[in-house]
Design an enzyme around this catalytic site. Structure first.
Site, PDB file in Angstrom:
ATOM      1  N   ASP A 189       0.688  -1.065  -0.027  1.00  0.00           N
ATOM      2  CA  ASP A 189      -0.001  -0.171   0.227  1.00  0.00           C
ATOM      3  C   ASP A 189       0.724   1.188   0.038  1.00  0.00           C
ATOM      4  O   ASP A 189       0.465   2.230   0.437  1.00  0.00           O
ATOM      5  CB  ASP A 189      -1.045  -0.120   1.169  1.00  0.00           C
ATOM      6  CG  ASP A 189      -1.711  -1.387   1.091  1.00  0.00           C
ATOM      7  OD1 ASP A 189      -1.673  -2.136   1.923  1.00  0.00           O
ATOM      8  OD2 ASP A 189      -2.594  -1.255   0.255  1.00  0.00           O
ATOM      9  N   SER A 190       1.850   1.367  -0.952  1.00  0.00           N
ATOM     10  CA  SER A 190       2.572   2.613  -1.004  1.00  0.00           C
ATOM     11  C   SER A 190       1.798   3.425  -1.786  1.00  0.00           C
ATOM     12  O   SER A 190       0.783   3.056  -2.666  1.00  0.00           O
ATOM     13  CB  SER A 190       3.855   2.340  -1.820  1.00  0.00           C
ATOM     14  OG  SER A 190       4.634   3.620  -1.693  1.00  0.00           O
ATOM     15  N   ASP A 230       2.890   6.068 -12.904  1.00  0.00           N
ATOM     16  CA  ASP A 230       4.156   6.024 -12.657  1.00  0.00           C
ATOM     17  C   ASP A 230       4.276   4.258 -13.261  1.00  0.00           C
ATOM     18  O   ASP A 230       3.617   3.437 -12.948  1.00  0.00           O
ATOM     19  CB  ASP A 230       4.909   6.177 -11.505  1.00  0.00           C
ATOM     20  CG  ASP A 230       4.212   5.449  -9.995  1.00  0.00           C
ATOM     21  OD1 ASP A 230       3.163   4.869 -10.228  1.00  0.00           O
ATOM     22  OD2 ASP A 230       4.758   5.354  -8.900  1.00  0.00           O
ATOM     23  N   ASP A 280      -0.272   6.758   4.587  1.00  0.00           N
ATOM     24  CA  ASP A 280      -1.225   5.948   4.167  1.00  0.00           C
ATOM     25  C   ASP A 280      -1.070   4.435   4.425  1.00  0.00           C
ATOM     26  O   ASP A 280       0.043   4.178   4.351  1.00  0.00           O
ATOM     27  CB  ASP A 280      -2.187   6.118   2.980  1.00  0.00           C
ATOM     28  CG  ASP A 280      -1.022   5.350   1.867  1.00  0.00           C
ATOM     29  OD1 ASP A 280      -1.751   4.174   1.572  1.00  0.00           O
ATOM     30  OD2 ASP A 280      -0.350   5.809   1.297  1.00  0.00           O
ATOM     31  N   CYS A 307      -7.580   5.582  25.450  1.00  0.00           N
ATOM     32  CA  CYS A 307      -8.521   5.763  24.052  1.00  0.00           C
ATOM     33  C   CYS A 307      -9.966   6.522  24.326  1.00  0.00           C
ATOM     34  O   CYS A 307     -10.576   5.761  24.967  1.00  0.00           O
ATOM     35  CB  CYS A 307      -8.594   4.632  23.272  1.00  0.00           C
ATOM     36  SG  CYS A 307      -9.016   4.899  21.540  1.00  0.00           S
ATOM     37  N   CYS A 346     -11.981   6.556  21.623  1.00  0.00           N
ATOM     38  CA  CYS A 346     -12.886   6.199  20.459  1.00  0.00           C
ATOM     39  C   CYS A 346     -14.072   5.753  21.089  1.00  0.00           C
ATOM     40  O   CYS A 346     -14.131   5.056  22.339  1.00  0.00           O
ATOM     41  CB  CYS A 346     -12.112   5.139  19.729  1.00  0.00           C
ATOM     42  SG  CYS A 346     -11.879   3.634  20.327  1.00  0.00           S
ATOM     43  N   CYS A 357     -13.931   1.964  22.484  1.00  0.00           N
ATOM     44  CA  CYS A 357     -13.010   1.775  23.838  1.00  0.00           C
ATOM     45  C   CYS A 357     -13.979   2.497  25.012  1.00  0.00           C
ATOM     46  O   CYS A 357     -13.932   2.237  25.986  1.00  0.00           O
ATOM     47  CB  CYS A 357     -11.844   2.618  23.930  1.00  0.00           C
ATOM     48  SG  CYS A 357     -10.492   1.631  23.020  1.00  0.00           S
ATOM     49  N   HIS A 375     -11.875   1.621  16.174  1.00  0.00           N
ATOM     50  CA  HIS A 375     -10.528   1.883  17.205  1.00  0.00           C
ATOM     51  C   HIS A 375      -9.467   1.701  16.607  1.00  0.00           C
ATOM     52  O   HIS A 375      -8.467   2.892  16.701  1.00  0.00           O
ATOM     53  CB  HIS A 375     -10.696   0.695  18.259  1.00  0.00           C
ATOM     54  CG  HIS A 375      -9.286   0.774  18.953  1.00  0.00           C
ATOM     55  ND1 HIS A 375      -8.870   1.635  20.010  1.00  0.00           N
ATOM     56  CD2 HIS A 375      -8.106  -0.028  18.781  1.00  0.00           C
ATOM     57  CE1 HIS A 375      -7.856   1.582  20.438  1.00  0.00           C
ATOM     58  NE2 HIS A 375      -7.044   0.500  19.669  1.00  0.00           N
TER      59      HIS A 375
END
Length: 398
Positions: free
Chosen positions: A110-111, A163, A277, A315, A317, A320, A345
């Site tokens: 996932d570059s 590319d 990302d 956390c 979120c 949690c 999460h």
């Protein structure tokens, strides 16, 4: 090779740097994008077909996400650019009022960029473009011109060039060929870009693990007046020592006033990257693994059956705040809703981590933050590559 005028002439810079570490290459800034200012360093959740798996656009918004990704190739195939345009572009199609970045076919790790490594067995690369031969349906040619037409139709705030990508572990003449072709394709993308005042076109630096090829690519691409750069062709299984050295080699030679996009997090912030990302937070959630400052918890394991603590007590979120490890462990055995709770999460953790990184840069305490982060994650035995990478920019872990 003559450089075209690019797409950034007459535009205000995309990146505003507000603080620098002073010891490492880390910096805090703001991306001045059409759908709102985005603080950086920033983590961008990946939504291949217009949504991140296991979480809604509204939930991403509530977690404070200001920039997420769509996959232009997949969206261009189904539902297709005409359908997306009729919905008001990708923002309207997915019900997202904040910023978007579109890229192409995913790297295995996932570059960034409009890349096709994960489909190499199904494609042929020529100067014309990349011809995909899917198992079902007709062949599809993705040229630089088609790449830009798709992304112009989708309307993302940041768009990536097409590319020519080879595996990061490949050697020989094919690496140089791909690098030179990526420069030529960048020029074609610039020429074909029809919305340069609305969409920021990023170049993608190639050259494999060769400093010589990277230097040539950097020298060429930085002559083009594009708003930002991605460090491409990495996170494909290469040795981590070579990975960080290639990232540092690139950031040292990229313009300081333009954003830099990569895939790793805390170490690459220290090496001077701004945007990140990865599908790891959502993918690992689908296997029942929850992320935290200590690493990850495999909530399917029996040890959590009577553990009534939240995933992470620090956390805030929704997962949690409402659910225990024991509840999620039980739910994982019978209900896919557990994967949704863990996804929420994991995304929240990555976003919160980047906010903490940024706060530490602004507060002039980034080196101490890094030492604490690495100590909590790895104890007394951090990975040697990370230790070397951080030492190269003046941060000693011991």
């Amino acid at each position: 090779m003559a450089a075209p005028s690019g797409t950034g002439a007459g535009r205000a810079p995309l990146l505003r740097v507000v603080a620098e570490c002073g010891q490492s290459m880390a910096r805090a800034g703001e991306l001045l994008l059409p759908h709102g200012t985005v603080p950086c360093p920033v983590f961008m959740p990946v939504g291949t077909r217009g949504t991140a798996k296991g979480i809604t656009a509204e939930q991403l918004r509530a977690l404070g996400c200001g920039l997420c990704l769509g996959n232009a190739y997949h969206l261009g195939t189904a539902p297709g650019p005409d359908v997306v345009q009729r919905a008001g572009g990708l923002h309207g199609f997915m019900g997202w009022s904040r910023n978007l970045l579109t890229r192409g076919v995913n790297y295995p790790q996932d570059s960034g960029g409009f890349q096709m490594v994960s489909l190499l067995a199904l494609c042929e690369v020529s100067e014309e473009g990349v011809r995909f031969r899917p198992p079902r349906g007709p062949a599809v040619l993705l040229s630089p011109e088609r790449c830009m037409a798709l992304q112009n139709a989708l309307g993302a705030d940041i768009v990536m060039q097409l590319d020519d990508v080879v595996s990061s572990t490949q050697t020989g003449p094919r690496v140089e060929e791909a690098m030179l072709r990526s420069v030529r394709w960048l020029d074609r993308c610039i020429a074909a870009h029809r919305r340069p005042t609305e969409q920021n076109l990023f170049a993608i630096i190639q050259g494999g693990l060769s400093p010589t090829l990277r230097r040539r690519c950097l020298a060429e691409m930085t002559q083009r007046d594009v708003p930002g750069f991605a460090i491409g062709g990495l996170s494909g299984g290469e040795d981590k020592e070579l990975f960080w050295r290639t990232v540092k080699f690139s950031t040292e030679r990229l313009p300081t006033h333009k954003p830099r996009y990569d895939t790793d997090l805390v170490v690459c912030v220290a090496l001077g990257c701004d945007m990140f990302d990865c599908v790891f937070p959502t993918r690992t959630a689908r296997f029942g693994s929850a992320l935290g400052p200590w690493g990850s918890l495999q909530l399917k394991n029996r040890q959590f059956a009577k553990d009534f603590r939240p995933i992470d007590e620090d956390c805030d979120c929704p997962t949690c705040q409402r659910h225990s490890r024991a509840f999620l462990h039980a739910l994982l055995r019978s209900d896919p809703a557990a994967l949704h709770h863990i996804t929420v999460h994991n995304i929240a953790y990555q976003l919160r981590l980047m906010r903490a990184v940024r706060d530490s840069i602004v507060g002039r305490r980034f080196p101490a933050f890094v030492r604490d982060f690495m100590r909590r994650r790895y104890g007394a035995n951090p990975p040697s590559w990370a230790e070397a990478a951080l030492r190269s920019v003046g941060i000693e872990l011991s």
